[in-house]
Design an enzyme around this catalytic site. Structure first.
Site, PDB file in Angstrom:
ATOM      1  N   GLU A 176      12.289   5.978   0.034  1.00 26.23           N
ATOM      2  CA  GLU A 176      11.122   6.683  -0.492  1.00 26.23           C
ATOM      3  C   GLU A 176      10.685   7.875   0.358  1.00 26.23           C
ATOM      4  O   GLU A 176       9.605   7.860   0.970  1.00 26.23           O
ATOM      5  CB  GLU A 176       9.951   5.709  -0.673  1.00 26.23           C
ATOM      6  N   GLU A 362      13.965  -1.531  -5.567  1.00 23.43           N
ATOM      7  CA  GLU A 362      12.694  -2.269  -5.420  1.00 23.43           C
ATOM      8  C   GLU A 362      12.000  -2.306  -6.761  1.00 23.43           C
ATOM      9  O   GLU A 362      11.996  -1.326  -7.500  1.00 23.43           O
ATOM     10  CB  GLU A 362      11.728  -1.577  -4.440  1.00 23.43           C
TER      11      GLU A 362
HETATM   12  C1  FCB Z   1       7.149   0.494  -1.615  1.00 30.26           C
HETATM   13  C2  FCB Z   1       7.708   0.333  -0.226  1.00 30.26           C
HETATM   14  C3  FCB Z   1       7.805  -1.100   0.233  1.00 30.26           C
HETATM   15  C4  FCB Z   1       6.606  -1.905  -0.216  1.00 30.26           C
HETATM   16  C5  FCB Z   1       6.352  -1.728  -1.685  1.00 30.26           C
HETATM   17  C6  FCB Z   1       5.215  -2.545  -2.227  1.00 30.26           C
HETATM   18  O1  FCB Z   1       6.595   1.767  -1.744  1.00 30.26           O
HETATM   19  O2  FCB Z   1       9.004   0.873  -0.160  1.00 30.26           O
HETATM   20  O3  FCB Z   1       7.955  -1.097   1.624  1.00 30.26           O
HETATM   21  O4  FCB Z   1       5.513  -1.585   0.545  1.00 30.26           O
HETATM   22  O5  FCB Z   1       6.122  -0.379  -1.956  1.00 30.26           O
END
Ligand code: FCB
Length: 462
Positions: A176, A362
């Site tokens: 990110e 994620e």
């Molecule tokens: C993302 C992050 C991860 C976690 C999630 C909820 O932005 O990559 O580390 O904090 O959100």
């Protein structure tokens, strides 16, 4: 949950997904490891940030976190028991940097053991090289705002991939970049807590450049390497039908999404955003844009929520603001729940950029879980998971080459500026005792992955 005529119910089976699909969970070093001062680890920007009053909602830090540094065998056992075949984690640069000249072997030894532990359990390792924990000593030299950090990153990546490359084929350079740059340097919500638009944009460029320069180093060190980057992307909608809101949404999409996707896929930085940024635009040296566009093997999508945008003259360089929509399903974090947003993003990335492969690196949700008689009944999280997997199945059926899914997260953990107040885990972690309890959502994922094909009685929402 009551059944109404309009509800449709979702049945999902692992066999609905392609053979060889990677099923995993995801974590990151600072959020779970703890062991702040062990085996030669130096401070990261998060260690310092957490010491500043008012930065972290509950005043906590990741100094102990889930104590994963010591409990990793138990945690990898949990991942195996779920039936996952992949595990995404991150490597802590502060454990590796050593004195800044020689890599710290004890730090490398830890990841050596961890990777072997994964392989013994049938978990394909998916390391991320940078998940926000910049060594403080590099911050002291300007951090991501300084070009020197780009070269320091490449040296670090060289050391790690030389050591682990005989066993690890998949590599994610950055997690990110938007958050590293903008939360770290624009709104200051994350370490190092700077609030300056030009610094944020310069940091974003250096992060992307460090990705571009690290990829060939990984390929040189790792035979058969598969390399990618994990981006946090968001579906962006205009808050109303007005032309002004539509234009604002386009600008916002420019910085949220296109600012990263366009250069990574060889289109250079988006012209409309560069124009909107004016003096805040980053310094870009000859060859940088070409380096960033290095071909990769996959793109990682971290998907959480969509945003509605309204025109807001005078606010920030983009004159746009996020609008809180009423009557929308939300998690306990206040994030909108929209599985169709993930479907839309996957299609968009595939149509507009054409990565070789996509992974959802994620996706997950935060709710106020409670332990009742030793159990955690988190039906809302199971619903979130099921509906997003249904959207994923649809994306694959539509021809998007998605090859894996990593649920955020294996464990409840240190959620950055929110401390321990936000639980995202499939496993509940009691911070006081370090006890782990598999939540109902984790049991659902386990049964699904073991082919029990549970029918999930959750209404499908848009
Ligand atoms: C993302 C992050 C991860 C976690 C999630 C909820 O932005 O990559 O580390 O904090 O959100």
């Amino acid at each position: 949950m009551s059944m109404t005529n309009t509800d449709t119910f979702i049945a999902l089976a692992r066999t609905d997904f392609p053979p060889g699909f990677v099923w995993g969970t995801s974590t990151s070093a600072y959020q779970i490891e703890g062991a702040r001062r062990e085996d030669g680890r130096v401070d990261s920007i998060w260690d310092r940030f957490c010491e500043q009053p008012g930065r972290i909602r509950d005043g906590s830090s990741g100094s102990v976190a889930c104590d994963h540094y010591h409990r990793w065998p138990e945690d990898l056992d949990l991942a195996r028991a779920l039936g996952t075949n992949g595990y995404r984690f991150s490597i802590a640069w502060p454990r590796i940097i050593g004195d800044g000249h020689q890599p710290n072997q004890r730090g490398l030894d830890f990841y050596d053991r961890l990777v072997d532990g994964m392989l013994e359990r049938g978990l394909q390792p998916w390391p991320t090289l940078y998940h926000w924990d910049l060594p403080q000593l590099l911050q002291d030299r300007g951090g991501w705002m300084a070009r020197g950090t780009v070269h320091a990153f490449v040296d670090y990546v060289d050391a790690v991939t030389r050591r682990l490359g005989d066993r690890v084929a998949q590599w994610i350079t950055h997690n990110e970049p938007w958050c590293t740059a903008m939360h770290g340097h624009m709104d200051g919500m994350h370490a190092p807590g700077i609030r300056d638009v030009a610094s944020a944009l310069q940091a974003s460029h250096h992060v992307l450049l460090s990705h571009g320069l690290a990829v060939p180093v990984i390929r040189a060190n790792v035979p058969g390497a598969r390399v990618g980057i994990a981006l946090s992307l968001h579906p962006i909608h205009p808050a109303s039908g007005s032309a002004d809101d539509a234009a604002a949404a386009h600008r916002h999409d420019g910085l949220r999404n296109r600012w990263f996707l366009d250069p990574l896929f060889g289109k250079g930085y988006p012209q409309d955003v560069l124009e909107a940024l004016r003096d805040a635009a980053p310094r870009i040296e000859p060859g940088d844009v070409e380096a960033i566009a290095v071909p990769t093997d996959f793109t990682g999508l971290n998907y959480y929520f969509p945003e509605a945008i309204a025109a807001a003259p005078g606010t920030g360089p983009l004159h746009a603001r996020v609008v809180h929509r009423e009557g929308v399903e939300r998690t306990a974090f206040g994030w909108e729940v929209a599985p169709s947003g993930m479907l839309g993003l996957l299609r968009r990335i595939h149509d507009e950029y054409g990565p070789r492969e996509l992974y959802v690196t994620e996706n997950g949700s935060c709710y106020d879980d409670e332990v009742t008689d030793g159990q955690v009944h988190d039906a809302a999280r199971t619903s979130f998971l099921v509906r997003h997997l249904a959207a994923l199945r649809e994306a694959i059926a539509a021809g998007v080459p998605v090859a894996g899914y990593f649920a955020w997260s294996l464990l409840d953990n240190f959620e950055w500026a929110e401390g321990y107040t936000r639980r995202f885990g499939l496993t509940y972690v009691d911070s006081a005792t370090q006890q782990r309890i598999l939540k109902d959502s984790g049991k659902w994922y386990r049964d699904f992955l073991h082919g029990a094909a549970p029918v999930a009685n959750f209404p499908q929402t848009p």
